[in-house]
Design a protein around this motif. Structure first.
Motif, PDB file in Angstrom:
ATOM      1  N   ILE A 214       0.816  -1.207   0.000  1.00 51.16           N
ATOM      2  CA  ILE A 214       0.000   0.000   0.000  1.00 51.16           C
ATOM      3  C   ILE A 214       0.856   1.265   0.000  1.00 51.16           C
ATOM      4  O   ILE A 214       0.433   2.314  -0.503  1.00 51.16           O
ATOM      5  CB  ILE A 214      -0.984  -0.005   1.193  1.00 51.16           C
ATOM      6  CG1 ILE A 214      -1.969   1.155   1.047  1.00 51.16           C
ATOM      7  CG2 ILE A 214      -0.247   0.037   2.504  1.00 51.16           C
ATOM      8  CD1 ILE A 214      -3.061   1.153   2.091  1.00 51.16           C
ATOM      9  N   ALA A 215       2.063   1.175   0.529  1.00 53.92           N
ATOM     10  CA  ALA A 215       2.929   2.355   0.559  1.00 53.92           C
ATOM     11  C   ALA A 215       3.195   2.893  -0.847  1.00 53.92           C
ATOM     12  O   ALA A 215       3.450   4.092  -1.023  1.00 53.92           O
ATOM     13  CB  ALA A 215       4.244   2.020   1.251  1.00 53.92           C
ATOM     14  N   PHE A 216       3.122   2.015  -1.861  1.00 51.07           N
ATOM     15  CA  PHE A 216       3.385   2.435  -3.232  1.00 51.07           C
ATOM     16  C   PHE A 216       2.227   3.243  -3.824  1.00 51.07           C
ATOM     17  O   PHE A 216       2.351   3.762  -4.941  1.00 51.07           O
ATOM     18  CB  PHE A 216       3.631   1.211  -4.127  1.00 51.07           C
ATOM     19  CG  PHE A 216       4.957   0.544  -3.897  1.00 51.07           C
ATOM     20  CD1 PHE A 216       5.669   0.730  -2.722  1.00 51.07           C
ATOM     21  CD2 PHE A 216       5.504  -0.291  -4.851  1.00 51.07           C
ATOM     22  CE1 PHE A 216       6.893   0.107  -2.496  1.00 51.07           C
ATOM     23  CE2 PHE A 216       6.726  -0.927  -4.649  1.00 51.07           C
ATOM     24  CZ  PHE A 216       7.413  -0.723  -3.462  1.00 51.07           C
ATOM     25  N   MET A 217       1.099   3.354  -3.105  1.00 48.09           N
ATOM     26  CA  MET A 217      -0.065   4.076  -3.616  1.00 48.09           C
ATOM     27  C   MET A 217       0.023   5.575  -3.360  1.00 48.09           C
ATOM     28  O   MET A 217      -0.705   6.358  -3.964  1.00 48.09           O
ATOM     29  CB  MET A 217      -1.351   3.556  -2.949  1.00 48.09           C
ATOM     30  CG  MET A 217      -1.645   2.086  -3.183  1.00 48.09           C
ATOM     31  SD  MET A 217      -1.974   1.699  -4.914  1.00 48.09           S
ATOM     32  CE  MET A 217      -0.437   0.877  -5.358  1.00 48.09           C
ATOM     33  N   ARG A 218       0.892   5.990  -2.465  1.00 52.92           N
ATOM     34  CA  ARG A 218       0.931   7.400  -2.063  1.00 52.92           C
ATOM     35  C   ARG A 218       1.245   8.303  -3.258  1.00 52.92           C
ATOM     36  O   ARG A 218       2.146   8.037  -4.048  1.00 52.92           O
ATOM     37  CB  ARG A 218       1.976   7.603  -0.964  1.00 52.92           C
ATOM     38  CG  ARG A 218       1.933   8.988  -0.327  1.00 52.92           C
ATOM     39  CD  ARG A 218       2.848   9.063   0.888  1.00 52.92           C
ATOM     40  NE  ARG A 218       2.447   8.117   1.935  1.00 52.92           N
ATOM     41  CZ  ARG A 218       1.471   8.350   2.802  1.00 52.92           C
ATOM     42  NH1 ARG A 218       0.792   9.481   2.747  1.00 52.92           N
ATOM     43  NH2 ARG A 218       1.186   7.441   3.720  1.00 52.92           N
ATOM     44  N   GLY A 219       0.471   9.379  -3.372  1.00 54.53           N
ATOM     45  CA  GLY A 219       0.705  10.375  -4.404  1.00 54.53           C
ATOM     46  C   GLY A 219       0.111  10.048  -5.759  1.00 54.53           C
ATOM     47  O   GLY A 219       0.208  10.852  -6.687  1.00 54.53           O
TER      48      GLY A 219
END
Length: 346
Positions: A214-219
């Motif tokens: 989920i961290a890759f979803m930021r921005g």
């Protein structure tokens, strides 16, 4: 009321192994079904007999339309028909065929699974909450594949929190992708079960299907996408807010989780629990709650979940009694100070 139905060719498929499907109809519809040499006799209240008769008529229609049922397909469908008067065998089979764009049709096996699929079809954001084995992730991935292959969306994005990220991942060998793959393995399993392996590999290579923490979803803003967040109970409040605000135009999001299996470190509150409180009344969202009755894994899984629930309830009850005792209640059921008669103050 008694109704006679002639036996048609290949109708034994409807009966099931050792007539188990007929027993499902008898128990669910409160009718008696008896097989004769040339007919089936259905006896019971008029309304119930009519529903059973409709099942036979639907089965014959589906046969003539070219439907074929694999072993075990009919049992769950008939349980749904028996549980809900608004559901028909024909309606279930035809809706399953409409969703069948992978290896197999997407078919609900319980009323809550049916509500879940309908919610995904009708809402842009759906929360599926309940114990493991209820089909939350599998059905969401199946609906995503259906949307992709029918060109309703251009890509699928599957996300999961890597709860034990940070230091522990650093000690694993390999690239970042190889380190996070173990956390995402259930999503790969669903993909390979629903699509041919070469098609999965091709979609992954071209980033038509993307699997990431989920961290890759930021921005990011996710347009023309079907986005699934799995194991959402292990998101933080910040991660959940970030995810639900990524949704772009012509996109769907499905968030799945089991609030009884929160693995967040320390006393951090689950982002899923917070979302349930904050977003419950937001228009356009749908929440579908599953129970142990929706478990579609081995029959022992239902019993195991029920045993854990009972153990938890017993612990809560025991803790409650202990708290009462500490606050002045008598452990032996005797009278407390509040029960004693009034005495004059010395």
């Amino acid at each position: 009321m008694k109704k006679h139905i002639p036996i048609s060719p290949h109708i034994e498929t409807l009966f099931g192994t050792h007539d188990e499907n007929l027993h499902t109809l008898e128990d669910g519809l409160h009718v008696s079904i008896e097989l004769k040499s040339d007919r089936v006799e259905i006896q019971g209240a008029a309304e119930n007999v009519a529903r059973a008769e409709q099942v036979f008529a639907d089965f014959q229609h589906l046969q003539h339309a070219g439907f074929s049922f694999n072993n075990g397909d009919l049992g769950p469908m008939l349980r749904l028909v028996a549980a809900d008067a608004s559901v028909t065998l024909r309606g279930l089979a035809e809706s399953g065929k409409q969703r069948s764009l992978g290896k197999r049709p997407v078919q609900p096996k319980s009323p809550n699974q049916r509500r879940y699929l309908e919610a995904i079809e009708n809402s842009d954001m759906v929360f599926g909450i309940g114990p493991g084995g209820t089909g939350k992730t599998y059905l969401a991935v199946a609906m995503a594949i259906s949307a992709l292959l029918s060109k309703k969306v251009h890509r699928i994005i599957l996300a999961r929190p890597a709860v034990e990220a940070g230091e522990r991942l650093g000690f694993l060998p390999g690239t970042l992708q190889e380190k996070i793959d173990p956390y995402l393995r259930p999503l790969y399993d669903a993909l390979y079960d629903l699509l041919d392996a070469d098609k999965v590999e091709r979609f992954l290579e071209k980033n038509i299907i993307e699997i990431a923490p989920i961290a890759f979803m930021r921005g990011r803003t996710l347009n023309d996408s079907f986005v699934i967040l799995d194991e959402a109970q292990n998101t933080t409040s910040e991660q959940m807010k970030m995810f639900v605000t990524r949704l772009g135009f012509n996109s769907k999001a499905v968030i799945t989780g089991d609030v009884t299996q929160i693995d967040l470190p320390g006393a951090r509150r689950s982002g899923l629990l917070e979302a349930m409180d904050i977003l419950g009344k937001v228009e356009g969202l749908a929440f579908v709650y599953f129970t142990e009755g929706d478990v579609v894994r081995h029959h022992l899984v239902q019993r195991i979940i029920r045993a854990y629930d009972e153990h938890k309830q017993n612990d809560l009850a025991a803790n409650g009694k202990a708290s009462e005792t500490r606050n002045g209640a008598s452990p032996a059921g005797g009278r407390t100070g509040k029960d004693l008669p009034n005495r004059p103050v010395d």
